[in-house]
Motif scaffolding. Structure first.
Motif, PDB file in Angstrom:
ATOM      1  N   UNK A   1      44.793  83.182-123.231  1.00  0.00           N
ATOM      2  CA  UNK A   1      44.508  83.794-124.530  1.00  0.00           C
ATOM      3  C   UNK A   1      43.229  84.613-124.437  1.00  0.00           C
ATOM      4  N   UNK A   2      43.364  85.930-124.574  1.00  0.00           N
ATOM      5  CA  UNK A   2      42.236  86.834-124.379  1.00  0.00           C
ATOM      6  C   UNK A   2      41.194  86.712-125.489  1.00  0.00           C
ATOM      7  N   UNK A   3      41.610  86.302-126.708  1.00  0.00           N
ATOM      8  CA  UNK A   3      40.669  86.279-127.827  1.00  0.00           C
ATOM      9  C   UNK A   3      39.891  84.968-127.924  1.00  0.00           C
ATOM     10  N   UNK A   4      40.191  84.015-127.061  1.00  0.00           N
ATOM     11  CA  UNK A   4      39.481  82.729-127.072  1.00  0.00           C
ATOM     12  C   UNK A   4      39.072  82.348-125.655  1.00  0.00           C
ATOM     13  N   UNK A   5      37.784  82.363-125.327  1.00  0.00           N
ATOM     14  CA  UNK A   5      37.364  81.965-123.972  1.00  0.00           C
ATOM     15  C   UNK A   5      37.719  80.508-123.691  1.00  0.00           C
ATOM     16  N   UNK A   6      38.104  80.218-122.471  1.00  0.00           N
ATOM     17  CA  UNK A   6      38.437  78.865-122.062  1.00  0.00           C
ATOM     18  C   UNK A   6      37.611  78.495-120.834  1.00  0.00           C
TER      19      UNK A   6
END
Length: 429
Positions: free
Chosen positions: A371-376
């Motif tokens: 998910x590009x909009x949430x860093x993991x």
């Protein structure tokens, strides 16, 4: 476990005033804690008050010019009296009060009430303001309750005042503090376990202080580390307490810090009474799937962030996101079915609250990590690093966790699954 604070007592009294007759002249409190309720109701309703024995002897407490005293000058002049206790259980105290009032042959009409009762109707009592079932504790009696014989109790911040920053030097000044600590909540009952993050090397001084203050207890559990610096580095205050509480037969933990109380409740899956905020911290019902622990100690992270070189802090390119507070959403350890949905639900809540979430996992999960909009972020498990010894893995995991917290300048943490210390303990077991 039901708990009511002094502020809860005030709220219950205000909410219960509508039940009472409007022509009450005097409030009589049943000693001892009934006096707290009677004084509070007297202040709210602008009525004079006294205690039971004083009323029987014909005396009323002195009152200010603002009190409603137009109808009488003393106890013999009153026409209607409210006899109030803070709570009623078996009704013994209320029956004794009635016997005393009957013996004094007062011409007044009596109305009997209790702020808290086991039901909304109790024999011999006209009004119950709020139903609070057993087991229950009150802020004004928690250190005199029989439940202490089944309790873990912290020392600093509960039995005595916390040391100041200057006193907490792990040296001569701290020794002086341990010898002369100011007592805070003094128990009158036997305590099953005293569980403290004081270091084991201070056991003798701690035991001396407990004897001096006549505190009766069964077992003193202390943290076996060499220095306070090492204790701070590991940050295991709550983890140590929670682990002992979990394996013990204790039914409640009394802790001064809300942050630690929240973590202890989560680790132990048992209730924790927090004396900092006077609230009962309960483990969430869905602990096995969705365990959230807040608030987060933002000040501690801020201090660590200030020590981090500026070039090591992560800068978000988008100015709007960069301005948002950053929330760490962690799921460490086993991942049951549905954990992705749980994380996604929390992520959406954070976004709706104008926060910037960062997800932390201990398992690779392509759906979340793409998910590009949430860093993991990722904290490896022992099995991912088979070449490291247990000590090397522990040092590596702590450094990685610490770096992650500092580079993101975290202001809040939401823990799903295991807390970091629990996760580390599970990996090393």
């Amino acid at each position: 476990m039901q708990y009511r604070s002094i502020s809860d007592l005030h709220r219950a009294i205000v909410n219960g005033l509508h039940m009472l007759p409007r022509d009450i002249d005097l409030v009589v409190g049943i000693p001892r804690s009934g006096l707290l309720a009677a004084n509070m109701l007297g202040l709210v309703a602008n009525l004079p008050m006294t205690d039971l024995d004083s009323f029987v002897e014909g005396r009323v407490y002195s009152f200010g010019a603002t009190k409603n005293t137009a109808t009488f000058r003393g106890a013999s002049d009153v026409r209607k009296v409210l006899v109030l206790d803070d709570s009623i259980n078996t009704g013994g105290a209320m029956r004794q009060a009635k016997a005393k009032l009957l013996a004094c042959e007062s011409p007044a009409q009596f109305v009997f009430a209790a702020v808290y009762g086991l039901g909304d109707r109790v024999e011999g009592v006209d009004f119950i303001f709020e139903v609070v079932e057993q087991p229950r504790l009150f802020q004004w009696n928690f250190m005199h309750h029989g439940l202490l014989s089944k309790a873990c109790v912290d020392i600093d911040g509960v039995l005595c005042l916390d040391p100041t920053e200057a006193e907490n030097d792990d040296g001569p000044t701290y020794d002086s503090f341990l010898r002369n600590a100011r007592a805070l909540h003094k128990p009158t009952r036997f305590i099953a376990y005293l569980v403290t993050s004081r270091l084991e090397k201070y056991r003798s001084l701690t035991e001396t202080w407990l004897r001096t203050n006549a505190i009766d207890y069964g077992k003193l559990v202390m943290l076996d580390l060499p220095t306070a610096t090492e204790r701070r580095r590991r940050g295991i205050h709550a983890g140590f307490k929670g682990a002992f509480y979990r394996q013990s037969d204790a039914e409640i933990f009394i802790e001064s810090s809300l942050r630690q109380a929240t973590e202890i409740a989560s680790i132990s899956n048992k209730p924790v009474l927090c004396t900092e905020t006077h609230q009962m911290v309960l483990p969430t019902p869905l602990r096995s799937l969705f365990r959230m622990r807040i608030p987060f100690d933002a000040f501690a992270f801020l201090k660590r962030a200030q020590a981090m070189p500026e070039e090591l802090r992560y800068t978000i390119a988008d100015a709007q996101n960069r301005a948002k507070s950053r929330t760490l959403v962690t799921w460490l350890g086993p991942t049951p079915d549905g954990f992705v949905d749980a994380i996604e639900s929390v992520r959406r809540i954070c976004v709706a609250k104008n926060e910037y979430p960062i997800i932390v996992l201990s398992e690779f999960h392509q759906e979340l990590m793409s998910q590009a909009d949430t860093p993991v972020e990722f904290i490896p498990q022992v099995r991912h690093l088979p070449s490291l010894s247990a000590g090397q893995y522990q040092d590596y995991a702590r450094r990685r966790h610490d770096l992650m917290l500092r580079k993101w300048a975290i202001s809040r943490e939401i823990t799903l699954g295991l807390g970091f210390e629990e996760f580390l303990a599970e990996q090393l077991s």
